[in-house]
Design an enzyme around this catalytic site. Structure first.
Site, PDB file in Angstrom:
ATOM      1  N   ASP A 175     -10.110  -5.025  -3.789  1.00 20.06           N
ATOM      2  CA  ASP A 175      -9.709  -4.042  -3.046  1.00 20.06           C
ATOM      3  C   ASP A 175     -10.346  -2.642  -2.873  1.00 20.06           C
ATOM      4  OD1 ASP A 175      -7.824  -1.940  -1.619  1.00 20.06           O
ATOM      5  OD2 ASP A 175      -6.200  -3.069  -2.600  1.00 20.06           O
ATOM      6  N   SER A 234       0.898  -0.956   0.017  1.00 19.38           N
ATOM      7  CA  SER A 234      -0.017   0.010   0.056  1.00 19.38           C
ATOM      8  C   SER A 234       0.793   1.222  -0.033  1.00 19.38           C
ATOM      9  CB  SER A 234      -1.028  -0.194   1.105  1.00 19.38           C
ATOM     10  OG  SER A 234      -1.805   0.936   0.983  1.00 19.38           O
ATOM     11  N   HIS A 268      -8.054  -5.549   0.751  1.00 15.37           N
ATOM     12  CA  HIS A 268      -6.751  -4.713   0.505  1.00 15.37           C
ATOM     13  C   HIS A 268      -5.789  -5.321   1.798  1.00 15.37           C
ATOM     14  CE1 HIS A 268      -4.319  -1.018   0.256  1.00 15.37           C
ATOM     15  NE2 HIS A 268      -4.307  -1.060   1.781  1.00 15.37           N
TER      16      HIS A 268
END
Length: 232
Positions: free
Chosen positions: A174, A119, A208
Protein backbone atom coordinates in the site's frame (compact mmCIF):
# COMPACT_ATOMS: atom_id res chain seq x y z
CA UNK A 1 -28.66 14.06 11.39
CA UNK A 2 -25.99 16.73 11.15
CA UNK A 3 -26.35 19.36 8.48
CA UNK A 4 -23.18 18.40 6.62
CA UNK A 5 -24.69 15.05 5.65
CA UNK A 6 -27.66 16.59 3.90
CA UNK A 7 -25.55 17.33 0.82
CA UNK A 8 -24.93 13.60 0.35
CA UNK A 9 -27.40 11.52 -1.67
CA UNK A 10 -29.21 8.54 -0.17
CA UNK A 11 -27.03 5.46 0.46
CA UNK A 12 -26.53 2.71 -2.09
CA UNK A 13 -28.37 -0.30 -0.67
CA UNK A 14 -28.27 -4.03 -1.42
CA UNK A 15 -31.56 -5.19 0.12
CA UNK A 16 -31.87 -8.52 1.89
CA UNK A 17 -33.33 -11.27 -0.32
CA UNK A 18 -35.76 -12.09 2.48
CA UNK A 19 -36.59 -10.40 5.80
CA UNK A 20 -33.54 -8.42 6.92
CA UNK A 21 -32.42 -9.57 10.38
CA UNK A 22 -28.92 -8.08 10.14
CA UNK A 23 -27.15 -5.21 8.39
CA UNK A 24 -23.70 -4.17 7.20
CA UNK A 25 -22.99 -0.42 7.05
CA UNK A 26 -19.86 0.12 4.95
CA UNK A 27 -18.09 3.47 4.42
CA UNK A 28 -16.14 4.14 1.22
CA UNK A 29 -12.76 5.84 0.92
CA UNK A 30 -11.79 9.43 0.05
CA UNK A 31 -13.12 10.66 -3.30
CA UNK A 32 -15.27 7.58 -3.84
CA UNK A 33 -18.99 6.79 -3.50
CA UNK A 34 -20.88 3.88 -1.98
CA UNK A 35 -21.88 2.42 -5.37
CA UNK A 36 -18.75 0.35 -6.04
CA UNK A 37 -18.84 -1.19 -2.58
CA UNK A 38 -22.55 -1.97 -2.91
CA UNK A 39 -21.68 -3.92 -6.09
CA UNK A 40 -18.88 -5.72 -4.26
CA UNK A 41 -21.21 -6.74 -1.42
CA UNK A 42 -23.89 -7.84 -3.91
CA UNK A 43 -21.31 -10.41 -5.04
CA UNK A 44 -20.89 -11.90 -1.53
CA UNK A 45 -24.35 -11.20 -0.12
CA UNK A 46 -26.22 -13.31 2.42
CA UNK A 47 -30.03 -13.50 2.03
CA UNK A 48 -30.90 -12.17 5.52
CA UNK A 49 -28.43 -9.26 5.48
CA UNK A 50 -29.07 -5.71 4.22
CA UNK A 51 -25.95 -3.89 2.97
CA UNK A 52 -25.92 -0.10 3.31
CA UNK A 53 -23.18 1.91 1.58
CA UNK A 54 -23.65 5.62 2.33
CA UNK A 55 -22.04 8.38 0.28
CA UNK A 56 -19.84 10.95 2.01
CA UNK A 57 -20.72 14.63 1.64
CA UNK A 58 -18.60 16.68 -0.76
CA UNK A 59 -16.08 19.01 0.89
CA UNK A 60 -12.70 20.66 0.17
CA UNK A 61 -9.86 18.31 1.20
CA UNK A 62 -6.62 19.91 2.42
CA UNK A 63 -4.50 16.89 1.39
CA UNK A 64 -5.63 17.39 -2.23
CA UNK A 65 -5.04 21.14 -2.53
CA UNK A 66 -8.52 21.81 -1.11
CA UNK A 67 -10.23 20.31 -4.13
CA UNK A 68 -13.83 19.36 -3.38
CA UNK A 69 -14.59 15.63 -3.31
CA UNK A 70 -16.61 13.12 -1.29
CA UNK A 71 -14.95 12.95 2.12
CA UNK A 72 -16.14 11.93 5.59
CA UNK A 73 -13.84 14.54 7.18
CA UNK A 74 -10.88 16.69 6.17
CA UNK A 75 -7.44 15.09 5.85
CA UNK A 76 -4.36 17.29 6.33
CA UNK A 77 -1.71 14.63 5.70
CA UNK A 78 -0.99 10.90 5.72
CA UNK A 79 1.99 10.73 8.07
CA UNK A 80 1.77 9.55 11.69
CA UNK A 81 2.32 13.07 13.06
CA UNK A 82 -0.12 14.88 10.73
CA UNK A 83 -2.73 17.11 12.34
CA UNK A 84 -6.24 15.66 12.30
CA UNK A 85 -9.68 17.17 11.74
CA UNK A 86 -11.01 16.36 15.21
CA UNK A 87 -14.26 18.32 14.83
CA UNK A 88 -14.95 16.77 11.41
CA UNK A 89 -14.16 13.22 12.58
CA UNK A 90 -16.47 13.54 15.59
CA UNK A 91 -19.24 15.09 13.48
CA UNK A 92 -18.96 12.31 10.87
CA UNK A 93 -19.02 9.71 13.64
CA UNK A 94 -22.27 11.18 15.00
CA UNK A 95 -23.76 10.90 11.51
CA UNK A 96 -22.85 7.20 11.36
CA UNK A 97 -24.33 6.65 14.84
CA UNK A 98 -27.55 8.27 13.55
CA UNK A 99 -27.51 5.86 10.58
CA UNK A 100 -27.18 2.93 13.01
CA UNK A 101 -30.08 4.32 15.07
CA UNK A 102 -32.18 4.49 11.89
CA UNK A 103 -31.61 0.77 11.24
CA UNK A 104 -32.50 -0.02 14.87
CA UNK A 105 -35.76 1.87 14.31
CA UNK A 106 -36.25 -0.24 11.17
CA UNK A 107 -36.17 -3.33 13.39
CA UNK A 108 -32.54 -4.51 13.26
CA UNK A 109 -30.95 -4.54 16.74
CA UNK A 110 -27.55 -2.82 16.91
CA UNK A 111 -25.78 -6.05 17.94
CA UNK A 112 -26.85 -7.42 14.51
CA UNK A 113 -25.22 -4.47 12.71
CA UNK A 114 -21.66 -4.73 11.45
CA UNK A 115 -19.78 -1.52 10.69
CA UNK A 116 -17.01 -1.36 8.12
CA UNK A 117 -15.09 0.79 5.72
CA UNK A 118 -12.16 1.24 3.37
CA UNK A 119 -9.30 3.70 4.03
CA UNK A 120 -10.86 6.93 5.39
CA UNK A 121 -14.15 5.03 5.78
CA UNK A 122 -12.42 2.24 7.69
CA UNK A 123 -10.80 4.80 9.97
CA UNK A 124 -14.21 6.32 10.70
CA UNK A 125 -15.75 2.88 11.34
CA UNK A 126 -13.08 1.99 13.92
CA UNK A 127 -13.44 5.35 15.68
CA UNK A 128 -17.23 5.12 15.73
CA UNK A 129 -17.31 1.55 17.05
CA UNK A 130 -14.94 2.47 19.89
CA UNK A 131 -16.87 5.59 20.95
CA UNK A 132 -20.53 4.66 20.44
CA UNK A 133 -22.91 3.44 23.12
CA UNK A 134 -24.50 1.14 20.53
CA UNK A 135 -23.43 -2.49 20.92
CA UNK A 136 -22.29 -3.66 17.47
CA UNK A 137 -21.67 -7.05 15.86
CA UNK A 138 -18.16 -6.01 14.85
CA UNK A 139 -16.04 -4.04 12.39
CA UNK A 140 -14.44 -4.76 9.00
CA UNK A 141 -11.60 -2.23 8.61
CA UNK A 142 -9.76 -2.24 5.28
CA UNK A 143 -6.48 -0.46 4.44
CA UNK A 144 -6.94 2.06 7.24
CA UNK A 145 -5.82 3.55 10.55
CA UNK A 146 -7.32 4.62 13.88
CA UNK A 147 -7.98 8.38 13.84
CA UNK A 148 -7.44 10.58 16.92
CA UNK A 149 -5.43 7.69 18.38
CA UNK A 150 -4.00 9.90 21.13
CA UNK A 151 -7.52 10.32 22.55
CA UNK A 152 -7.49 6.58 23.42
CA UNK A 153 -7.80 4.68 25.73
CA UNK A 154 -9.75 7.50 27.46
CA UNK A 155 -12.15 7.93 24.50
CA UNK A 156 -13.18 4.26 24.68
CA UNK A 157 -13.09 3.92 28.49
CA UNK A 158 -16.87 3.40 28.64
CA UNK A 159 -17.09 1.40 25.41
CA UNK A 160 -19.86 -1.19 25.13
CA UNK A 161 -17.85 -2.87 22.36
CA UNK A 162 -14.87 -4.20 24.30
CA UNK A 163 -15.70 -7.74 23.14
CA UNK A 164 -16.58 -6.96 19.53
CA UNK A 165 -14.83 -8.83 16.72
CA UNK A 166 -12.65 -6.84 14.32
CA UNK A 167 -11.32 -7.98 10.95
CA UNK A 168 -8.57 -5.68 9.74
CA UNK A 169 -7.14 -6.17 6.25
CA UNK A 170 -4.21 -4.39 4.60
CA UNK A 171 -2.13 -4.81 1.44
CA UNK A 172 1.60 -5.03 2.12
CA UNK A 173 2.30 -2.88 -0.98
CA UNK A 174 0.00 0.00 0.00
CA UNK A 175 1.68 3.27 -1.13
CA UNK A 176 -0.99 5.57 0.36
CA UNK A 177 -1.78 4.21 3.82
CA UNK A 178 1.43 2.34 4.68
CA UNK A 179 1.14 -1.28 5.82
CA UNK A 180 2.83 -0.28 9.09
CA UNK A 181 -0.14 2.02 9.87
CA UNK A 182 -2.41 -1.00 9.59
CA UNK A 183 -0.29 -3.32 11.71
CA UNK A 184 0.23 -0.65 14.40
CA UNK A 185 -3.50 0.05 14.41
CA UNK A 186 -4.20 -3.65 14.94
CA UNK A 187 -1.79 -3.67 17.90
CA UNK A 188 -3.51 -0.62 19.37
CA UNK A 189 -6.94 -2.20 18.85
CA UNK A 190 -5.72 -5.22 20.83
CA UNK A 191 -5.00 -2.91 23.76
CA UNK A 192 -8.49 -1.32 23.58
CA UNK A 193 -10.71 -4.38 23.12
CA UNK A 194 -10.42 -8.13 23.75
CA UNK A 195 -7.19 -8.93 21.83
CA UNK A 196 -8.40 -12.44 20.98
CA UNK A 197 -11.15 -10.85 18.87
CA UNK A 198 -8.84 -8.76 16.65
CA UNK A 199 -7.78 -10.43 13.39
CA UNK A 200 -5.23 -8.71 11.14
CA UNK A 201 -4.80 -10.11 7.63
CA UNK A 202 -2.18 -8.98 5.14
CA UNK A 203 -2.27 -9.46 1.37
CA UNK A 204 0.98 -9.84 -0.53
CA UNK A 205 1.51 -7.32 -3.32
CA UNK A 206 -1.85 -5.62 -2.76
CA UNK A 207 -1.72 -1.81 -3.18
CA UNK A 208 -4.34 0.61 -1.78
CA UNK A 209 -7.33 -1.43 -2.94
CA UNK A 210 -9.26 -4.63 -2.29
CA UNK A 211 -8.82 -8.05 -3.91
CA UNK A 212 -10.94 -11.22 -4.40
CA UNK A 213 -9.10 -13.12 -1.65
CA UNK A 214 -9.86 -10.29 0.77
CA UNK A 215 -13.57 -10.26 -0.23
CA UNK A 216 -13.75 -13.99 0.57
CA UNK A 217 -12.25 -13.30 4.02
CA UNK A 218 -14.81 -10.51 4.53
CA UNK A 219 -17.65 -12.83 3.49
CA UNK A 220 -16.51 -15.48 6.01
CA UNK A 221 -16.23 -12.88 8.76
CA UNK A 222 -19.75 -11.56 8.07
CA UNK A 223 -21.14 -15.11 7.99
CA UNK A 224 -19.61 -15.79 11.39
CA UNK A 225 -20.66 -12.51 13.05
CA UNK A 226 -24.12 -12.23 11.46
CA UNK A 227 -25.45 -15.79 11.19
CA UNK A 228 -29.04 -16.40 10.13
CA UNK A 229 -31.40 -16.49 13.10
CA UNK A 230 -33.75 -19.39 13.67
CA UNK A 231 -37.04 -17.52 13.28
CA UNK A 232 -36.37 -16.44 9.68
Amino acid sequence: MCGNNMSAPLPAIVPAARKATAAVIFLHGLGDTGHGWAEAFAGIRMPHVKYICPHAPTMPVSLNMRMSMPSWFDIYGLSPDSDEDEIGIKRASENIKALIDQEVKNGIPSHRILLGGFSQGGALSLYTALTTQQKLAGVVALSCWLPLRNSFPQASANSVNKDMHVLQCHGDADPLVPFMFGSRTAEMMKSLINPANVTFKSYRGLPHSACPEEMVDIKRFIEKQLPAVSDE
